[in-house]
Design a protein around this motif. Structure first.
Motif, PDB file in Angstrom:
ATOM      1  N   ALA A 150       0.845  -1.213   0.000  1.00 23.15           N
ATOM      2  CA  ALA A 150       0.000   0.000   0.000  1.00 23.15           C
ATOM      3  C   ALA A 150       0.871   1.250   0.000  1.00 23.15           C
ATOM      4  CB  ALA A 150      -0.916  -0.007   1.220  1.00 23.15           C
ATOM      5  N   VAL A 151       2.007   1.189   0.714  1.00 23.15           N
ATOM      6  CA  VAL A 151       2.932   2.327   0.753  1.00 23.15           C
ATOM      7  C   VAL A 151       3.529   2.532  -0.636  1.00 23.15           C
ATOM      8  CG1 VAL A 151       5.144   3.127   1.689  1.00 23.15           C
ATOM      9  CG2 VAL A 151       3.442   2.091   3.218  1.00 23.15           C
ATOM     10  N   ARG A 152       3.937   1.445  -1.271  1.00 21.73           N
ATOM     11  CA  ARG A 152       4.563   1.560  -2.594  1.00 21.73           C
ATOM     12  C   ARG A 152       3.548   2.065  -3.629  1.00 21.73           C
ATOM     13  NH1 ARG A 152       9.513  -0.014  -1.826  1.00 21.73           N
ATOM     14  NH2 ARG A 152      10.026   0.693  -3.909  1.00 21.73           N
ATOM     15  N   ALA A 153       2.321   1.563  -3.527  1.00 19.77           N
ATOM     16  CA  ALA A 153       1.291   1.988  -4.479  1.00 19.77           C
ATOM     17  C   ALA A 153       1.012   3.485  -4.315  1.00 19.77           C
ATOM     18  CB  ALA A 153       0.017   1.180  -4.259  1.00 19.77           C
ATOM     19  N   ALA A 154       1.072   3.962  -3.070  1.00 22.04           N
ATOM     20  CA  ALA A 154       0.777   5.381  -2.822  1.00 22.04           C
ATOM     21  C   ALA A 154       1.797   6.285  -3.514  1.00 22.04           C
ATOM     22  CB  ALA A 154       0.766   5.645  -1.311  1.00 22.04           C
ATOM     23  N   LEU A 155       3.018   5.802  -3.701  1.00 27.50           N
ATOM     24  CA  LEU A 155       4.066   6.660  -4.268  1.00 27.50           C
ATOM     25  C   LEU A 155       4.320   6.446  -5.760  1.00 27.50           C
ATOM     26  CD1 LEU A 155       6.720   6.675  -1.403  1.00 27.50           C
ATOM     27  CD2 LEU A 155       5.076   8.443  -1.991  1.00 27.50           C
ATOM     28  N   LEU A 156       3.922   5.281  -6.251  1.00 24.31           N
ATOM     29  CA  LEU A 156       4.259   4.934  -7.640  1.00 24.31           C
ATOM     30  C   LEU A 156       3.733   5.958  -8.654  1.00 24.31           C
ATOM     31  CD1 LEU A 156       5.573   2.782  -9.468  1.00 24.31           C
ATOM     32  CD2 LEU A 156       3.348   1.644  -9.560  1.00 24.31           C
ATOM     33  N   GLY A 157       2.458   6.311  -8.517  1.00 25.00           N
ATOM     34  CA  GLY A 157       1.832   7.235  -9.460  1.00 25.00           C
ATOM     35  C   GLY A 157       2.542   8.576  -9.474  1.00 25.00           C
ATOM     36  N   LEU A 158       2.845   9.073  -8.298  1.00 30.13           N
ATOM     37  CA  LEU A 158       3.521  10.371  -8.181  1.00 30.13           C
ATOM     38  C   LEU A 158       4.893  10.330  -8.851  1.00 30.13           C
ATOM     39  CD1 LEU A 158       3.919  13.201  -6.903  1.00 30.13           C
ATOM     40  CD2 LEU A 158       4.663  12.059  -4.811  1.00 30.13           C
ATOM     41  N   GLN A 159       5.621   9.243  -8.622  1.00 29.68           N
ATOM     42  CA  GLN A 159       6.969   9.115  -9.199  1.00 29.68           C
ATOM     43  C   GLN A 159       6.898   9.054 -10.722  1.00 29.68           C
ATOM     44  OE1 GLN A 159       8.261   5.647  -7.029  1.00 29.68           O
ATOM     45  NE2 GLN A 159       8.744   6.820  -5.203  1.00 29.68           N
ATOM     46  N   ARG A 160       5.985   8.270 -11.244  1.00 27.37           N
ATOM     47  CA  ARG A 160       5.859   8.146 -12.707  1.00 27.37           C
ATOM     48  C   ARG A 160       5.422   9.471 -13.323  1.00 27.37           C
ATOM     49  NH1 ARG A 160       3.334   2.068 -13.253  1.00 27.37           N
ATOM     50  NH2 ARG A 160       5.346   1.022 -13.086  1.00 27.37           N
ATOM     51  N   ASP A 161       4.527  10.141 -12.632  1.00 26.05           N
ATOM     52  CA  ASP A 161       4.007  11.410 -13.120  1.00 26.05           C
ATOM     53  C   ASP A 161       5.120  12.450 -13.267  1.00 26.05           C
ATOM     54  OD1 ASP A 161       1.505  12.406 -13.846  1.00 26.05           O
ATOM     55  OD2 ASP A 161       1.649  13.852 -12.202  1.00 26.05           O
ATOM     56  N   LEU A 162       6.043  12.461 -12.313  1.00 26.97           N
ATOM     57  CA  LEU A 162       7.152  13.425 -12.372  1.00 26.97           C
ATOM     58  C   LEU A 162       7.973  13.205 -13.640  1.00 26.97           C
ATOM     59  CD1 LEU A 162       8.191  13.258  -8.636  1.00 26.97           C
ATOM     60  CD2 LEU A 162       7.539  15.360  -9.827  1.00 26.97           C
ATOM     61  N   ALA A 163       8.171  11.931 -13.994  1.00 29.05           N
ATOM     62  CA  ALA A 163       8.993  11.619 -15.170  1.00 29.05           C
ATOM     63  C   ALA A 163       8.255  11.889 -16.475  1.00 29.05           C
ATOM     64  CB  ALA A 163       9.439  10.155 -15.107  1.00 29.05           C
ATOM     65  N   VAL A 164       6.921  11.945 -16.404  1.00 26.89           N
ATOM     66  CA  VAL A 164       6.151  12.247 -17.612  1.00 26.89           C
ATOM     67  C   VAL A 164       6.268  13.737 -17.933  1.00 26.89           C
ATOM     68  CG1 VAL A 164       3.784  12.439 -18.516  1.00 26.89           C
ATOM     69  CG2 VAL A 164       4.509  10.341 -17.382  1.00 26.89           C
ATOM     70  N   HIS A 165       6.355  14.556 -16.896  1.00 26.81           N
ATOM     71  CA  HIS A 165       6.298  16.002 -17.097  1.00 26.81           C
ATOM     72  C   HIS A 165       7.647  16.707 -17.130  1.00 26.81           C
ATOM     73  CE1 HIS A 165       2.125  15.115 -15.783  1.00 26.81           C
ATOM     74  NE2 HIS A 165       1.914  15.886 -16.833  1.00 26.81           N
ATOM     75  N   SER A 166       8.731  16.012 -16.731  1.00 30.38           N
ATOM     76  CA  SER A 166      10.044  16.677 -16.711  1.00 30.38           C
ATOM     77  C   SER A 166      11.143  15.690 -17.064  1.00 30.38           C
ATOM     78  CB  SER A 166      10.366  17.194 -15.299  1.00 30.38           C
ATOM     79  OG  SER A 166       9.282  17.829 -14.716  1.00 30.38           O
ATOM     80  N   ASP A 167      12.305  16.247 -17.446  1.00 26.50           N
ATOM     81  CA  ASP A 167      13.508  15.418 -17.544  1.00 26.50           C
ATOM     82  C   ASP A 167      13.958  15.169 -16.101  1.00 26.50           C
ATOM     83  OD1 ASP A 167      13.583  15.586 -20.351  1.00 26.50           O
ATOM     84  OD2 ASP A 167      14.670  17.488 -20.277  1.00 26.50           O
ATOM     85  N   VAL A 168      14.169  13.916 -15.735  1.00 30.95           N
ATOM     86  CA  VAL A 168      14.479  13.625 -14.329  1.00 30.95           C
ATOM     87  C   VAL A 168      15.702  12.724 -14.174  1.00 30.95           C
ATOM     88  CG1 VAL A 168      12.106  13.826 -13.449  1.00 30.95           C
ATOM     89  CG2 VAL A 168      12.909  11.613 -14.274  1.00 30.95           C
ATOM     90  N   VAL A 169      16.393  12.928 -13.077  1.00 33.62           N
ATOM     91  CA  VAL A 169      17.316  11.920 -12.564  1.00 33.62           C
ATOM     92  C   VAL A 169      16.644  11.440 -11.294  1.00 33.62           C
ATOM     93  CG1 VAL A 169      19.612  11.392 -11.710  1.00 33.62           C
ATOM     94  CG2 VAL A 169      19.331  13.158 -13.453  1.00 33.62           C
ATOM     95  N   MET A 170      16.241  10.175 -11.275  1.00 39.35           N
ATOM     96  CA  MET A 170      15.475   9.655 -10.138  1.00 39.35           C
ATOM     97  C   MET A 170      16.291   8.573  -9.459  1.00 39.35           C
ATOM     98  SD  MET A 170      11.540   8.257 -10.247  1.00 39.35           S
ATOM     99  CE  MET A 170      10.833   9.745 -10.893  1.00 39.35           C
ATOM    100  N   ASP A 171      16.483   8.682  -8.154  1.00 45.59           N
ATOM    101  CA  ASP A 171      17.235   7.623  -7.479  1.00 45.59           C
ATOM    102  C   ASP A 171      16.365   6.872  -6.486  1.00 45.59           C
ATOM    103  OD1 ASP A 171      17.278   8.800  -4.961  1.00 45.59           O
ATOM    104  OD2 ASP A 171      19.354   9.414  -5.043  1.00 45.59           O
ATOM    105  N   GLY A 172      16.727   5.599  -6.268  1.00 44.05           N
ATOM    106  CA  GLY A 172      15.943   4.761  -5.368  1.00 44.05           C
ATOM    107  C   GLY A 172      16.438   3.330  -5.364  1.00 44.05           C
ATOM    108  N   ARG A 173      15.489   2.395  -5.275  1.00 43.52           N
ATOM    109  CA  ARG A 173      15.834   0.971  -5.248  1.00 43.52           C
ATOM    110  C   ARG A 173      15.242   0.221  -6.436  1.00 43.52           C
ATOM    111  NH1 ARG A 173      17.592   3.311  -1.501  1.00 43.52           N
ATOM    112  NH2 ARG A 173      18.288   2.567   0.523  1.00 43.52           N
ATOM    113  N   ASP A 174      14.106   0.725  -6.909  1.00 42.16           N
ATOM    114  CA  ASP A 174      13.328  -0.005  -7.919  1.00 42.16           C
ATOM    115  C   ASP A 174      12.982   0.878  -9.104  1.00 42.16           C
ATOM    116  OD1 ASP A 174      11.691   1.736  -6.518  1.00 42.16           O
ATOM    117  OD2 ASP A 174       9.907   0.502  -6.802  1.00 42.16           O
TER     118      ASP A 174
END
Ligand code: DC
Length: 227
Positions: A106-130
């Protein structure tokens, strides 16, 4: 189209330092997904919720809203239900809680959409685990950044000592091994290198050398894609 660079790897490999540098150099937005998991962890700590109690963790998720904002210098701020919690999320206590609660679907699902959305709207360098394996499987460039346990422990020790925080190297090393185990062995979106990721071991490299390698890989990809 927007470019995305995914940088994954274990705790203490230097992901955020490198991601910030590379983002600054390329004019991309830096997205620290660990900070998002830390903000959620802070929520559970403040509420006194046991991170292993998945039913309680899940029940709270609809009440948690994490958003990102950027200050005029381009530094990322993490907002938890509207409050800027950036200064409170860097403690060991929050890191440990984040490692536990980030295993909850549930925690991961809560953040997934937001993370993907950021990459749709901007050039990103995204760091994490997955990021390369799950969040942005089609990222333009994927990096798996690692370093030996002893080097990562030593870096963390130096960082804390510099801040005047007394700490024990052996204990830090033990905590890193535990964090690795938790992050790599969870059922959902575990830490692992994507098949198409470039592996960089930063154990014997300077920050500049690692950042330069990432930029070189990015330029190589761009050349290949324009052929
Ligand atoms: O990178 P960090 O130490 O700030 O991350 C804190 C915890 O959050 C880490 O132990 C695992 C989790 N995390 C995750 O599961 N997925 C991510 N994309 C980023 C972090």
């Amino acid at each position: 189209m927007h470019y995305s660079i995914a940088i994954d790897g274990p705790a203490g490999a230097g992901k955020s330092t490198i991601a910030k540098l590379v983002a600054g150099q390329l004019g991309f937005i830096y997205v620290d997904t660990g900070a998002m998991y830390r903000a959620i962890a802070l929520y559970f700590l403040r509420k006194g919720i046991d991170g292993h109690d998945s039913a309680s963790v899940e029940a709270e998720c609809p009440h948690i809203q994490v958003t990102l904002d950027y200050d005029p210098e381009g530094r990322q701020m993490v907002l938890l239900n509207g409050e800027d919690v950036t200064p409170y999320i860097r403690t060991e206590e929050v890191g440990k809680m984040a490692s536990v609660t980030s295993a909850n679907p549930a925690v991961r699902a809560a953040l997934l959409g937001l993370q993907r959305d950021l990459a749709v709207h901007s050039d990103v360098v995204m760091d994490g685990r997955d990021i390369g394996t799950h969040v942005l499987p089609d990222a333009f460039l994927k990096i798996f950044l690692t370093a030996s346990v002893s080097v990562r422990a030593r870096r963390r020790y130096d960082e804390l000592s510099e801040k005047g925080i007394s700490c024990d190297l052996a204990k830090i090393e033990k905590d890193i091994v535990l964090r690795d185990r938790q992050d790599m062995n969870r059922e959902i979106a575990p830490l692992r290198q994507a098949e198409d990721a470039v592996l960089i071991d930063s154990s014997d490299l300077t920050i500049r050398q690692v950042a330069d390698s990432v930029i070189a890989e990015y330029n190589k990809k761009k050349e290949q894609s324009s052929l």
